[in-house]
Design a protein around this motif. Structure first.
Motif, mmCIF file in Angstrom:
data_model
loop_
_atom_site.group_PDB
_atom_site.id
_atom_site.type_symbol
_atom_site.label_atom_id
_atom_site.label_comp_id
_atom_site.label_asym_id
_atom_site.label_seq_id
_atom_site.Cartn_x
_atom_site.Cartn_y
_atom_site.Cartn_z
ATOM 1 N N GLY A 139 0.808 -1.219 0.000
ATOM 2 C CA GLY A 139 0.000 0.000 0.000
ATOM 3 C C GLY A 139 0.836 1.260 0.000
ATOM 4 O O GLY A 139 1.953 1.306 0.529
ATOM 5 N N LEU A 140 0.264 2.290 -0.568
ATOM 6 C CA LEU A 140 0.917 3.587 -0.667
ATOM 7 C C LEU A 140 0.943 4.269 0.693
ATOM 8 O O LEU A 140 -0.059 4.303 1.409
ATOM 9 N N TRP A 146 6.144 2.873 -0.361
ATOM 10 C CA TRP A 146 5.231 1.735 -0.309
ATOM 11 C C TRP A 146 5.500 0.872 0.919
ATOM 12 O O TRP A 146 6.654 0.540 1.200
ATOM 13 N N LEU A 294 -2.675 -5.431 -3.709
ATOM 14 C CA LEU A 294 -2.307 -4.059 -4.058
ATOM 15 C C LEU A 294 -3.378 -3.059 -3.621
ATOM 16 O O LEU A 294 -4.540 -3.173 -4.014
ATOM 17 N N ASP A 295 -2.982 -2.083 -2.821
ATOM 18 C CA ASP A 295 -3.880 -1.028 -2.344
ATOM 19 C C ASP A 295 -3.384 0.315 -2.861
ATOM 20 O O ASP A 295 -2.392 0.860 -2.392
ATOM 21 N N THR A 296 -4.085 0.850 -3.858
ATOM 22 C CA THR A 296 -3.718 2.149 -4.438
ATOM 23 C C THR A 296 -4.798 3.196 -4.176
ATOM 24 O O THR A 296 -4.835 4.218 -4.848
ATOM 25 N N HIS A 297 -5.676 2.926 -3.223
ATOM 26 C CA HIS A 297 -6.797 3.830 -2.917
ATOM 27 C C HIS A 297 -7.672 4.042 -4.157
ATOM 28 O O HIS A 297 -8.199 5.136 -4.373
ATOM 29 N N VAL A 300 -5.492 2.491 -9.248
ATOM 30 C CA VAL A 300 -5.315 1.427 -10.230
ATOM 31 C C VAL A 300 -6.383 0.371 -10.000
ATOM 32 O O VAL A 300 -6.563 -0.098 -8.871
ATOM 33 N N LEU A 319 0.738 7.671 -10.012
ATOM 34 C CA LEU A 319 1.681 7.068 -9.070
ATOM 35 C C LEU A 319 3.071 6.839 -9.675
ATOM 36 O O LEU A 319 3.936 6.269 -9.019
ATOM 37 N N LEU A 323 5.403 3.210 -8.789
ATOM 38 C CA LEU A 323 4.686 1.953 -8.986
ATOM 39 C C LEU A 323 4.748 1.611 -10.468
ATOM 40 O O LEU A 323 4.477 2.455 -11.326
#
Length: 451
Positions: A139-140, A146, A294-297, A300, A319, A323
């Protein structure tokens, strides 16, 4: 203007996956001066090229809680590309002549795994891999960094959180099956499975089997099963299935259009009105991109098998460059594509290569999506490269400032396609273009020296 040596960044980079894409990414990143950690859920490197005779408890692979078997290899699988064409530019894939190697031009999967292990040894990459370590969350966090949470499965599961400057996703896309939607399938009394869980033909002895699909796996598996099955039927929406009509020695493989419906008694009805009473339906219908960690809010997403928005199938503009993805394009020569992609990523992360602005990248992505829509390309084919492969490779090579000598690969790919169309069941052993092999060897020697 390019930055000076003193201005080039050295970042701490996490790579998810130690298959072909992860290995070449690690090499290119390290060559650029970055620090690299590869997370690999299996006990050895190689990714999809690690054969596992075991299969999943859910034969369709649709249960999200199932214990996943990473490999989709079947025992008889051979490459559908000549070894020379599929190898990395900097490390030619040629036969060594050693007794334990498969010297055929289209080798079996065991040979590819040996090649990847030799590649890792040659460039000292194995020491960068954390084996039996699965990334369960990435996660970001602040400053574009990350957080990677990994889990080691060595008796007792232990979760470890670490912070990295950048994340490169190389987790492959041959694990999460896609299946066909068929009216009446819920009442099917027979057995269903996806080719992800196909290994050997023996379980299909004396059965009537229907395969859905017309890609390389469907072709290979239909020939494999035809050796023992009572009947083999291939159903497909694609005209590509017509190549199956040219098979030699497998007269009980029959072609059909797609399945229209299925009856409770096991009768399968095709769109041309023909019917078959079958015992097994085998879905050779491809795979889904799957990024559960994968957590990109929400930046993605995966929508109808389109991972996006991505600039050149690699960087999400919002990002970028912290990423990136390696290995999403399909219908390609995979290893050279991975190599070009990872060269570009490594150079961008060090600021040696400049990306366009976020706005320019988003405009490019939007224009690309509009062009696909205008051409009638379904969204699920967003990452299908096909005829655009060498244009894509050339663009990446130009961005990286490296020479691209791909003409021999084009010729070799074309020759393979012609052999496949003429002799789909035996094309791997019908290679007669030795002049192309000689041209390839000469070019590979030059490129490997320059790289």
């Amino acid at each position: 203007m390019s930055p000076t040596i003193s201005e080039i960044k050295s970042l701490n980079v996490a790579i998810i996956g130690a298959g072909a894409a992860g290995l070449v990414s690690a090499r290119e990143l390290r060559r650029e001066g970055h620090q690299v950690v590869m997370f690999e859920r299996q006990a050895q490197l190689g990714g999809t090229w690690v054969y596992n005779p075991g299969v999943e408890a859910d034969p369709l692979g649709s249960d999200p809680s199932r214990a996943i078997v990473h490999s989709s290899l079947y025992a008889s699988l051979r490459t559908n590309l000549p070894r020379e064409a599929m190898g990395f530019r900097a490390y030619p894939f040629v036969s060594t002549g050693q007794p334990h190697w498969d010297s055929r031009r289209f080798p079996g999967h065991q040979e590819v795994l040996l090649y990847l292990n030799d590649y890792a040894t040659e460039f000292g990459l194995t020491e960068l891999v954390r084996f039996e370590t699965e990334v369960v969350y990435a996660g970001l966090v602040e400053d574009g960094k990350w957080k990677v949470r990994s889990r080691q499965e060595n008796g007792v599961a232990v979760d470890v959180d670490e912070i990295f400057d950048a994340l490169v996703v190389c987790n492959g896309h041959y694990t999460e099956p896609r299946t066909a939607e068929i009216p009446g399938i819920d009442a099917w009394p027979g057995k269903q499975m996806h080719c992800h869980n196909y290994r050997i033909p023996e379980p299909y002895r004396d059965l009537v089997v229907i395969l859905i699909g017309s890609g390389p796996s469907a072709l290979d598996i239909s020939i494999d099963i035809a050796q023992v099955a009572k009947e083999v039927h291939v159903a497909s929406r694609s005209d590509e299935a017509e190549v199956l009509r040219k098979q030699f020695g497998y007269h009980h493989i029959q072609l059909h259009p797609m399945i229209e419906s299925i009856q409770k008694d096991g009768t399968v009805i095709f769109y041309d009105g023909s019917m078959v009473l079958a015992g097994v339906i085998l879905h050779c219908t491809g795979y889904n991109y799957h990024l559960p960690f994968l957590d990109t809010h929400g930046i993605v997403t995966v929508d109808d098998n389109c991972v996006g928005p991505l600039y050149k199938h690699i960087f999400p503009p919002v990002l970028a460059p912290r990423l990136s993805f390696v290995g999403l394009p399909w219908m390609v020569l995979p290893f050279p594509v991975f190599e070009f992609q990872s060269k570009w990523i490594a150079g961008v992360l060090s600021d040696r290569i400049r990306l366009p602005s976020q706005e320019e990248m988003m405009e490019n992505v939007s224009a690309f999506y509009l062009s696909l829509e205008a051409s009638g390309m379904p969204k699920r084919h967003t990452h299908k490269m096909g005829a655009h492969l060498f244009e894509y490779n050339g663009w990446l090579a130009a961005e990286c400032g490296v020479p691209v000598t791909e003409e021999w690969r084009k010729k070799m790919l074309y020759a393979t396609l012609q052999n496949y169309l003429a002799h789909p069941g035996t094309y791997r052993d019908a290679w007669e273009d030795d002049d192309l092999v000689l041209e390839a060897l000469m070019e590979m020697a030059t490129v490997a020296t320059l790289d």
